[in-house]
Design a protein around this motif. Structure first.
Motif, PDB file in Angstrom:
ATOM      1  N   MET A 282      -6.492  -2.124  -2.162  1.00  0.00           N
ATOM      2  CA  MET A 282      -5.770  -1.579  -1.028  1.00  0.00           C
ATOM      3  C   MET A 282      -4.573  -2.484  -0.727  1.00  0.00           C
ATOM      4  N   PRO A 283      -3.358  -2.015  -0.962  1.00  0.00           N
ATOM      5  CA  PRO A 283      -2.172  -2.831  -0.709  1.00  0.00           C
ATOM      6  C   PRO A 283      -1.897  -2.958   0.790  1.00  0.00           C
ATOM      7  N   LEU A 284      -1.404  -4.127   1.164  1.00  0.00           N
ATOM      8  CA  LEU A 284      -1.041  -4.367   2.560  1.00  0.00           C
ATOM      9  C   LEU A 284       0.438  -4.062   2.765  1.00  0.00           C
ATOM     10  N   ASN A 285       0.729  -3.313   3.772  1.00  0.00           N
ATOM     11  CA  ASN A 285       2.122  -3.018   4.118  1.00  0.00           C
ATOM     12  C   ASN A 285       2.496  -3.874   5.325  1.00  0.00           C
ATOM     13  N   ILE A 286       3.073  -5.025   5.034  1.00  0.00           N
ATOM     14  CA  ILE A 286       3.481  -5.943   6.098  1.00  0.00           C
ATOM     15  C   ILE A 286       4.996  -6.062   6.072  1.00  0.00           C
ATOM     16  N   GLU A 287       5.581  -5.894   7.232  1.00  0.00           N
ATOM     17  CA  GLU A 287       7.027  -6.021   7.327  1.00  0.00           C
ATOM     18  C   GLU A 287       7.342  -7.246   8.189  1.00  0.00           C
TER      19      GLU A 287
END
Length: 72
Positions: free
Chosen positions: A1-6
């Motif tokens: 599960m990839p993390l979408n962090i901005e």
């Protein structure tokens, strides 16, 4: 599960805030004129201040045996 962090990084404003805190630490009042300056100008002022600042350290004092009043 990839993390979408901005992440939003603003190194210029962080650097400016640090420099202003350093001026405040050494007892300088943060005026509007200083706060509104460009970060590069504040950095130059801070580095000039650091070059001219005399460090607090123990000093050795030599007292002359000749009294000053004999010269007056």
């Amino acid at each position: 599960m990839p993390l979408n962090i901005e992440l939003k990084l603003d190194f210029n404003s962080d650097w400016k805030e640090y420099l202003l805190m350093q001026f405040q630490h050494y007892g300088y009042e943060l005026t509007e004129k200083l706060i509104n300056k460009d970060v590069a100008e504040i950095a130059i002022m801070y580095h000039n201040f650091q070059l001219r600042r005399i460090n607090i350290s123990p000093r050795e004092v030599h007292i002359s045996k000749i009294q000053l009043s004999s010269y007056v």
